[in-house]
Scaffold this active site. Structure first.
Site, PDB file in Angstrom:
ATOM      1  N   TYR A  27      27.938  62.353  31.676  1.00 18.29           N
ATOM      2  CA  TYR A  27      29.410  62.384  31.813  1.00 18.29           C
ATOM      3  C   TYR A  27      29.861  63.826  32.081  1.00 18.29           C
ATOM      4  O   TYR A  27      30.679  64.086  32.955  1.00 18.29           O
ATOM      5  CB  TYR A  27      30.084  61.833  30.548  1.00 18.29           C
ATOM      6  N   GLN A 130      47.581  70.611  29.986  1.00 21.31           N
ATOM      7  CA  GLN A 130      47.268  70.008  31.296  1.00 21.31           C
ATOM      8  C   GLN A 130      47.775  68.578  31.320  1.00 21.31           C
ATOM      9  O   GLN A 130      47.493  67.787  30.422  1.00 21.31           O
ATOM     10  CB  GLN A 130      45.748  70.037  31.519  1.00 21.31           C
ATOM     11  N   ARG A 167      31.635  58.520  39.666  1.00 18.10           N
ATOM     12  CA  ARG A 167      30.488  59.384  39.343  1.00 18.10           C
ATOM     13  C   ARG A 167      29.369  58.473  38.881  1.00 18.10           C
ATOM     14  O   ARG A 167      29.365  58.034  37.719  1.00 18.10           O
ATOM     15  CB  ARG A 167      30.851  60.377  38.245  1.00 18.10           C
ATOM     16  N   LYS A 245      47.132  72.247  39.698  1.00 22.74           N
ATOM     17  CA  LYS A 245      45.662  72.391  39.736  1.00 22.74           C
ATOM     18  C   LYS A 245      45.036  71.301  40.590  1.00 22.74           C
ATOM     19  O   LYS A 245      45.401  70.125  40.474  1.00 22.74           O
ATOM     20  CB  LYS A 245      45.122  72.292  38.301  1.00 22.74           C
ATOM     21  N   HIS A 269      37.963  70.078  40.940  1.00 19.77           N
ATOM     22  CA  HIS A 269      37.726  69.358  39.680  1.00 19.77           C
ATOM     23  C   HIS A 269      36.229  69.428  39.332  1.00 19.77           C
ATOM     24  O   HIS A 269      35.650  68.469  38.818  1.00 19.77           O
ATOM     25  CB  HIS A 269      38.167  67.900  39.825  1.00 19.77           C
ATOM     26  N   ARG A 272      34.055  66.681  40.902  1.00 20.84           N
ATOM     27  CA  ARG A 272      34.035  65.351  40.266  1.00 20.84           C
ATOM     28  C   ARG A 272      34.934  64.356  40.981  1.00 20.84           C
ATOM     29  O   ARG A 272      34.999  63.197  40.604  1.00 20.84           O
ATOM     30  CB  ARG A 272      34.468  65.481  38.806  1.00 20.84           C
ATOM     31  N   GLY A 302      32.447  75.106  39.730  1.00 18.82           N
ATOM     32  CA  GLY A 302      31.093  75.528  40.067  1.00 18.82           C
ATOM     33  C   GLY A 302      30.712  76.919  39.605  1.00 18.82           C
ATOM     34  O   GLY A 302      29.615  77.395  39.929  1.00 18.82           O
ATOM     35  N   ARG A 304      29.075  79.573  37.495  1.00 23.48           N
ATOM     36  CA  ARG A 304      27.952  79.492  36.558  1.00 23.48           C
ATOM     37  C   ARG A 304      27.562  80.834  35.976  1.00 23.48           C
ATOM     38  O   ARG A 304      26.578  80.931  35.237  1.00 23.48           O
ATOM     39  CB  ARG A 304      26.726  78.868  37.269  1.00 23.48           C
ATOM     40  N   GLY A 323      34.264  75.675  33.239  1.00 26.29           N
ATOM     41  CA  GLY A 323      34.369  74.301  32.744  1.00 26.29           C
ATOM     42  C   GLY A 323      33.152  73.875  31.959  1.00 26.29           C
ATOM     43  O   GLY A 323      32.884  74.354  30.851  1.00 26.29           O
TER      44      GLY A 323
HETATM   45  C1  LIG Z   1      33.599  66.632  31.238  1.00 24.95           C
HETATM   46  C2  LIG Z   1      34.754  67.124  32.053  1.00 24.95           C
HETATM   47  C3  LIG Z   1      36.032  66.652  31.782  1.00 24.95           C
HETATM   48  C4  LIG Z   1      37.112  67.115  32.519  1.00 24.95           C
HETATM   49  N1  LIG Z   1      38.379  66.684  32.200  1.00 24.95           N
HETATM   50  C5  LIG Z   1      39.449  67.192  32.867  1.00 24.95           C
HETATM   51  C6  LIG Z   1      40.763  66.837  32.480  1.00 24.95           C
HETATM   52  O1  LIG Z   1      40.964  66.061  31.547  1.00 24.95           O
HETATM   53  N2  LIG Z   1      41.795  67.384  33.176  1.00 24.95           N
HETATM   54  C7  LIG Z   1      41.601  68.259  34.226  1.00 24.95           C
HETATM   55  O2  LIG Z   1      42.560  68.729  34.834  1.00 24.95           O
HETATM   56  N3  LIG Z   1      40.350  68.618  34.596  1.00 24.95           N
HETATM   57  C8  LIG Z   1      39.286  68.119  33.936  1.00 24.95           C
HETATM   58  N4  LIG Z   1      38.012  68.514  34.293  1.00 24.95           N
HETATM   59  C9  LIG Z   1      37.852  69.496  35.378  1.00 24.95           C
HETATM   60  C10 LIG Z   1      37.900  70.933  34.849  1.00 24.95           C
HETATM   61  O3  LIG Z   1      39.179  71.298  34.442  1.00 24.95           O
HETATM   62  C11 LIG Z   1      37.458  71.936  35.944  1.00 24.95           C
HETATM   63  O4  LIG Z   1      38.217  71.708  37.099  1.00 24.95           O
HETATM   64  C12 LIG Z   1      35.976  71.851  36.270  1.00 24.95           C
HETATM   65  O5  LIG Z   1      35.220  71.512  35.140  1.00 24.95           O
HETATM   66  C13 LIG Z   1      35.501  73.175  36.820  1.00 24.95           C
HETATM   67  O6  LIG Z   1      34.218  73.075  37.323  1.00 24.95           O
HETATM   68  P1  LIG Z   1      32.898  73.514  36.510  1.00 24.95           P
HETATM   69  O7  LIG Z   1      32.726  72.502  35.416  1.00 24.95           O
HETATM   70  O8  LIG Z   1      31.849  73.405  37.548  1.00 24.95           O
HETATM   71  O9  LIG Z   1      33.132  74.891  35.980  1.00 24.95           O
HETATM   72  C14 LIG Z   1      36.914  68.049  33.577  1.00 24.95           C
HETATM   73  C15 LIG Z   1      35.628  68.513  33.836  1.00 24.95           C
HETATM   74  C16 LIG Z   1      34.554  68.073  33.093  1.00 24.95           C
HETATM   75  C17 LIG Z   1      33.183  68.615  33.392  1.00 24.95           C
END
Ligand SMILES: Cc1cc2nc3c(=O)[nH]c(=O)nc-3n(C[C@H](O)[C@H](O)[C@H](O)COP(=O)(O)O)c2cc1C
Length: 368
Positions: A27, A130, A167, A245, A269, A272, A302, A304, A323
């Site tokens: 997840y 958010q 996903r 965003k 995102h 995702r 992305g 890291r 994230g």
């Molecule tokens: C497990 C998970 C849950 C997320 N839930 C949300 C969310 O509830 N609201 C939102 O705006 N973005 C959500 N995101 C996106 C993050 O805010 C962000 O855009 C993203 O994780 C950045 O990429 P990275 O994980 O590669 O750093 C989620 C990401 C992950 C991995």
């Protein structure tokens, strides 16, 4: 001890993979479709080089900057993520304490697993709420009022989820929020006893922002009704800073600027949502050129390492967000794991600044 074994984000991911049930790991780690969007962004980040500079006296360096007039100790913060307590019990509050300590923004998801009021308190005000628009918007605007009453000053409207992306990795495990424990999940949890026992002690993570009359949030409910009128209503309803965003198109960004938003967050995102989206890091310089040098521009997706974050700053972002790697650090080592990864990211950025002749974050923008 796991925390001391974290020397990079990939270390945290590898340790988390061992500890978390497959369903939870996939997840958090999974991306849309066949995950080519994630690969495209990674390749684009890897293709960027930074300019090495020499003999500039970089002995005194600062990573401090300002966002919306507030001092922050780092040019990076915490992206909003739903159900963080799945990664470790109390994860939301670990992030909140980190935000308070370093005075950086903590994105609090609509589907956070701790009530928004509690997170804002523990983050000592360093939290942004958010917002997801859902259904006909009635519940959404109630959440806005709640965030206002709680004392939030910044609202982040996420616009890249008109429908929840597919996903396959999480779908295969039958991941649902709130999750149901069938035979497959039972075996998965039994094989990851450390996570499961902690879960038994602390209780099953829940979506914590919906104990409100008339608000029954369904994660899979369509969010597709939001349009530019919704944004205008939100702008009227929210006196504080409004960030949008999930923007990857220059025309959209220009329209947002005209609509009076205070900042734009370039993001896919974390790959995702739309698998075929352009690499967000490639869009940053174009966004900066279109929006002008002074418009607040944020970035996530992305990242890291501290070097990745520096690349995004050089490419035009004022501030960036990490994230999933933060969740991996907590899964691997709880609070100390998170603190350790934060140190790693800080060191990586500070060392890269020295190697590129920078002493402050402004230098990164000037190098763009
Ligand atoms: C497990 C998970 C849950 C997320 N839930 C949300 C969310 O509830 N609201 C939102 O705006 N973005 C959500 N995101 C996106 C993050 O805010 C962000 O855009 C993203 O994780 C950045 O990429 P990275 O994980 O590669 O750093 C989620 C990401 C992950 C991995």
């Amino acid at each position: 001890m796991s925390a001391s074994a974290i020397h990079s984000a990939e270390d945290a991911r590898r340790l988390a993979r061992r500890r978390l049930p497959w369903m939870v790991f996939d997840y958090i780690d999974g991306s849309a479709g066949a995950e080519t969007g994630a690969a495209r962004n990674r390749a684009a980040l890897d293709a960027i080089t930074l300019r090495p500079r020499i003999l500039r006296d970089v002995s005194q360096r600062s990573l401090a900057t300002t966002v919306f007039g507030q001092q922050t100790e780092r040019p990076f913060g915490i992206a909003p993520m739903g159900m963080c307590n799945l990664s470790a019990p109390g994860a939301d509050l670990m992030l909140a304490r980190l935000a308070a300590k370093h005075k950086v923004p903590h994105g609090v998801s609509t589907v956070a697993s701790t009530p928004m009021e509690k997170i804002l308190e523990v983050a000592e005000g360093h939290a942004w709420f958010q917002l997801y628009f859902t259904g006909d918007g009635t519940g959404t605007f109630k959440l806005v009022e709640r965030a206002k009453a709680a004392g939030y000053k910044t609202l982040v409207l996420t616009v890249d989820v008109p429908e929840v992306g597919r996903r396959p990795r999480e779908l295969r495990h039958g991941f649902k929020m709130p999750f149901r424990i069938g035979p497959r999940q039972f075996i998965d949890f039994a094989l990851h006893p450390r996570w499961s026992i902690a879960g038994l002690i602390h209780g099953k993570p829940q979506m914590a922002n919906f104990e409100m009359d008339g608000y029954d949030f369904d994660r899979t409910e369509s969010r597709a009704k939001a349009d530019w009128d919704t944004l205008a209503r939100l702008r009227d309803a929210w006196p504080g800073h409004l960030v949008v965003k999930g923007v990857l198109d220059v025309d959209d960004a220009l329209q947002l600027q005209r609509a009076g938003v205070d900042a734009i967050q370039v993001s896919s995102h974390g790959a995702r949502q739309l698998e075929a989206a352009p690499a967000p890091i490639d869009m940053l310089p174009r966004m900066r050129a279109a929006l002008g040098p002074d418009f607040p521009l944020f970035f996530d997706s992305g990242l890291r390492s501290g070097e990745d974050a520096l690349k995004a700053l050089v490419a035009g972002a004022d501030f960036v967000f990490f994230g999933r790697i933060l969740q991996f650090a907590m899964a691997a080592g709880g609070d100390p794991g998170l603190a350790q990864l934060w140190r790693v990211l800080t060191d990586e950025m500070s060392i890269a600044m020295a190697q590129t002749g920078m002493t402050c974050i402004k230098d990164a923008h000037q190098d763009a």
